[in-house]
Structures are given as structure tokens and as C-alpha cells.
Design a protein around this motif. Structure first.
Motif, mmCIF file in Angstrom:
data_model
loop_
_atom_site.group_PDB
_atom_site.id
_atom_site.type_symbol
_atom_site.label_atom_id
_atom_site.label_comp_id
_atom_site.label_asym_id
_atom_site.label_seq_id
_atom_site.Cartn_x
_atom_site.Cartn_y
_atom_site.Cartn_z
ATOM 1 N N THR A 213 44.044 24.418 7.443
ATOM 2 C CA THR A 213 42.876 24.931 8.158
ATOM 3 C C THR A 213 41.981 23.764 8.543
ATOM 4 O OG1 THR A 213 42.939 26.990 6.904
ATOM 5 C CG2 THR A 213 40.850 26.450 7.973
ATOM 6 N N ASP A 214 41.419 23.815 9.736
ATOM 7 C CA ASP A 214 40.502 22.779 10.189
ATOM 8 C C ASP A 214 39.331 22.667 9.201
ATOM 9 O OD1 ASP A 214 37.969 21.891 11.676
ATOM 10 O OD2 ASP A 214 39.529 21.423 13.148
ATOM 11 N N VAL A 215 39.057 21.479 8.738
ATOM 12 C CA VAL A 215 38.012 21.258 7.735
ATOM 13 C C VAL A 215 36.650 21.693 8.259
ATOM 14 C CG1 VAL A 215 36.805 19.503 6.379
ATOM 15 C CG2 VAL A 215 39.282 19.412 6.595
ATOM 16 N N ASP A 216 36.342 21.413 9.515
ATOM 17 C CA ASP A 216 35.056 21.815 10.070
ATOM 18 C C ASP A 216 34.918 23.337 10.085
ATOM 19 O OD1 ASP A 216 34.244 19.205 10.377
ATOM 20 O OD2 ASP A 216 34.587 19.148 12.543
ATOM 21 N N PHE A 217 35.975 24.038 10.451
ATOM 22 C CA PHE A 217 35.930 25.499 10.426
ATOM 23 C C PHE A 217 35.687 25.984 9.006
ATOM 24 C CE2 PHE A 217 37.775 29.570 9.507
ATOM 25 C CZ PHE A 217 37.156 30.375 10.454
ATOM 26 N N HIS A 218 36.398 25.421 8.058
ATOM 27 C CA HIS A 218 36.270 25.843 6.656
ATOM 28 C C HIS A 218 34.844 25.632 6.149
ATOM 29 C CE1 HIS A 218 37.417 26.755 2.580
ATOM 30 N NE2 HIS A 218 36.989 25.577 2.182
ATOM 31 N N CYS A 219 34.247 24.493 6.478
ATOM 32 C CA CYS A 219 32.864 24.218 6.067
ATOM 33 C C CYS A 219 31.906 25.240 6.674
ATOM 34 C CB CYS A 219 32.450 22.809 6.480
ATOM 35 S SG CYS A 219 33.303 21.493 5.608
ATOM 36 N N LEU A 220 32.052 25.510 7.962
ATOM 37 C CA LEU A 220 31.187 26.482 8.634
ATOM 38 C C LEU A 220 31.352 27.884 8.051
ATOM 39 C CD1 LEU A 220 31.675 25.429 12.358
ATOM 40 C CD2 LEU A 220 29.531 25.321 11.061
ATOM 41 N N TYR A 221 32.581 28.304 7.870
ATOM 42 C CA TYR A 221 32.837 29.649 7.369
ATOM 43 C C TYR A 221 32.289 29.811 5.956
ATOM 44 C CZ TYR A 221 35.132 34.011 6.266
ATOM 45 O OH TYR A 221 35.376 35.314 5.900
ATOM 46 N N GLU B 228 20.643 27.748 9.209
ATOM 47 C CA GLU B 228 20.069 26.994 10.323
ATOM 48 C C GLU B 228 19.892 25.524 9.953
ATOM 49 O OE1 GLU B 228 16.257 27.155 13.358
ATOM 50 O OE2 GLU B 228 16.104 28.175 11.425
ATOM 51 N N VAL B 229 19.386 25.259 8.768
ATOM 52 C CA VAL B 229 19.207 23.871 8.309
ATOM 53 C C VAL B 229 20.571 23.209 8.133
ATOM 54 C CG1 VAL B 229 18.279 22.398 6.475
ATOM 55 C CG2 VAL B 229 17.004 24.438 7.210
ATOM 56 N N PHE B 230 21.522 23.961 7.562
ATOM 57 C CA PHE B 230 22.864 23.424 7.394
ATOM 58 C C PHE B 230 23.472 23.035 8.742
ATOM 59 C CE2 PHE B 230 27.441 24.187 7.617
ATOM 60 C CZ PHE B 230 27.873 23.179 6.763
ATOM 61 N N ILE B 231 23.304 23.885 9.749
ATOM 62 C CA ILE B 231 23.861 23.603 11.078
ATOM 63 C C ILE B 231 23.270 22.316 11.637
ATOM 64 C CG2 ILE B 231 23.933 24.400 13.486
ATOM 65 C CD1 ILE B 231 26.005 25.697 11.609
ATOM 66 N N ASP B 232 21.990 22.083 11.403
ATOM 67 C CA ASP B 232 21.375 20.819 11.840
ATOM 68 C C ASP B 232 22.071 19.636 11.180
ATOM 69 O OD1 ASP B 232 19.547 22.151 13.441
ATOM 70 O OD2 ASP B 232 17.924 22.053 11.955
ATOM 71 N N ARG B 233 22.324 19.716 9.888
ATOM 72 C CA ARG B 233 23.004 18.629 9.164
ATOM 73 C C ARG B 233 24.442 18.480 9.651
ATOM 74 N NH1 ARG B 233 18.537 19.091 8.550
ATOM 75 N NH2 ARG B 233 17.233 18.779 6.734
ATOM 76 N N PHE B 234 25.077 19.590 9.910
ATOM 77 C CA PHE B 234 26.458 19.610 10.396
ATOM 78 C C PHE B 234 26.553 18.867 11.728
ATOM 79 C CE2 PHE B 234 30.212 21.747 12.228
ATOM 80 C CZ PHE B 234 31.078 21.764 11.145
ATOM 81 N N LYS B 235 25.635 19.176 12.639
ATOM 82 C CA LYS B 235 25.625 18.514 13.953
ATOM 83 C C LYS B 235 25.263 17.039 13.821
ATOM 84 C CE LYS B 235 22.910 21.514 16.060
ATOM 85 N NZ LYS B 235 22.204 22.338 17.062
ATOM 86 N N GLU B 236 24.302 16.712 12.952
ATOM 87 C CA GLU B 236 23.925 15.311 12.745
ATOM 88 C C GLU B 236 25.108 14.483 12.251
ATOM 89 O OE1 GLU B 236 20.674 15.586 9.978
ATOM 90 O OE2 GLU B 236 19.289 16.328 11.505
ATOM 91 N N ALA B 237 25.995 15.125 11.512
ATOM 92 C CA ALA B 237 27.184 14.448 10.989
ATOM 93 C C ALA B 237 28.295 14.345 12.033
ATOM 94 C CB ALA B 237 27.694 15.177 9.744
ATOM 95 N N GLY B 238 28.039 14.880 13.240
ATOM 96 C CA GLY B 238 29.032 14.791 14.308
ATOM 97 C C GLY B 238 30.190 15.756 14.161
ATOM 98 N N ARG B 239 29.961 16.843 13.440
ATOM 99 C CA ARG B 239 31.025 17.809 13.188
ATOM 100 C C ARG B 239 31.166 18.785 14.352
ATOM 101 N NH1 ARG B 239 31.728 17.380 7.444
ATOM 102 N NH2 ARG B 239 33.547 18.721 7.647
ATOM 103 N N ASN B 240 32.254 19.512 14.391
ATOM 104 C CA ASN B 240 32.630 20.383 15.504
ATOM 105 C C ASN B 240 32.232 21.834 15.247
ATOM 106 O OD1 ASN B 240 33.838 21.705 17.624
ATOM 107 N ND2 ASN B 240 35.933 21.225 17.015
ATOM 108 N N LEU B 241 31.205 22.315 15.947
ATOM 109 C CA LEU B 241 30.765 23.709 15.813
ATOM 110 C C LEU B 241 31.781 24.697 16.381
ATOM 111 C CD1 LEU B 241 26.991 23.481 16.771
ATOM 112 C CD2 LEU B 241 27.951 23.996 14.525
#
Length: 92
Positions: free
Chosen positions: A30-38, A50-63
Motif C-alpha cells: 500500500t502507498d505509504v502516503d495513502f496509509h498515513c492519510l487513512y 486539518e493541522v495534520f494535513i498542513d504538516r503532511f503537505k509541508e513534508a512534501g507528501r502526496n494528498l
């Protein structure tokens, strides 16, 4: 909600806890970014997400990361009745 489960309102998450959700691994391809988001979606209320999504994007991850069936988190949760705030955070 199960009777033995207590609803937690206004739960506070530390920065360290939020960032730990960026470090999940998968062992089934499974894609690691998908797993983290889910995983974040299933464990966080909308304001913490919402705060997590900000950190996720700052880390350059794939929404738009997808699971093995080709679905993004937005695809999956768009059918959930109470996912509106989560979807809005993913869209920003």
C-alpha cells in the motif's frame, strides 16, 4: 459508537504525536502516503486532521495517494455522511 467507548471532544495532540503519523510503514505494498492519510482520518477529529494535513503537505507528501484499489482518501470518504470537514481539508 460502542457503549464501552468514550467520545473524546477537543482532544489535544502534541506536535510530536502529529508528526508520528508521517512515519507509518506498510508491508503489503500500500502507498505509504495513502496509509498515513487513512490512518490519520480514522483516528483524528476534523480540527486535528486539518493541522495534520498542513504538516503532511509541508513534508512534501502526496494528498492524492491511492490505495491498492486505485482510490484516494477523498474518493473513499466522499461517501461518508460526516466527512465534509475532512474533505475540505484535503482540498485546500
Amino acid at each position: 459508537m460502542k457503549k464501552d467507548k468514550k467520545r473524546i471532544e477537543d482532544e489535544q495532540w502534541s506536535e510530536e504525536q502529529l508528526l508520528s503519523y508521517l512515519n507509518f510503514e506498510t508491508f503489503d505494498g500500500t502507498d505509504v502516503d495513502f496509509h498515513c492519510l487513512y490512518t490519520a482520518y480514522t483516528r483524528m477529529n476534523a480540527s486535528v486532521f486539518e493541522v495534520f494535513i498542513d504538516r503532511f503537505k509541508e513534508a512534501g507528501r502526496n494528498l492524492n495517494a491511492q490505495n491498492k484499489a486505485g482510490q484516494s482518501l477523498s474518493d473513499i470518504i466522499s461517501e461518508h455522511k460526516k466527512s465534509g470537514d475532512y474533505l475540505a481539508h484535503l482540498a485546500n
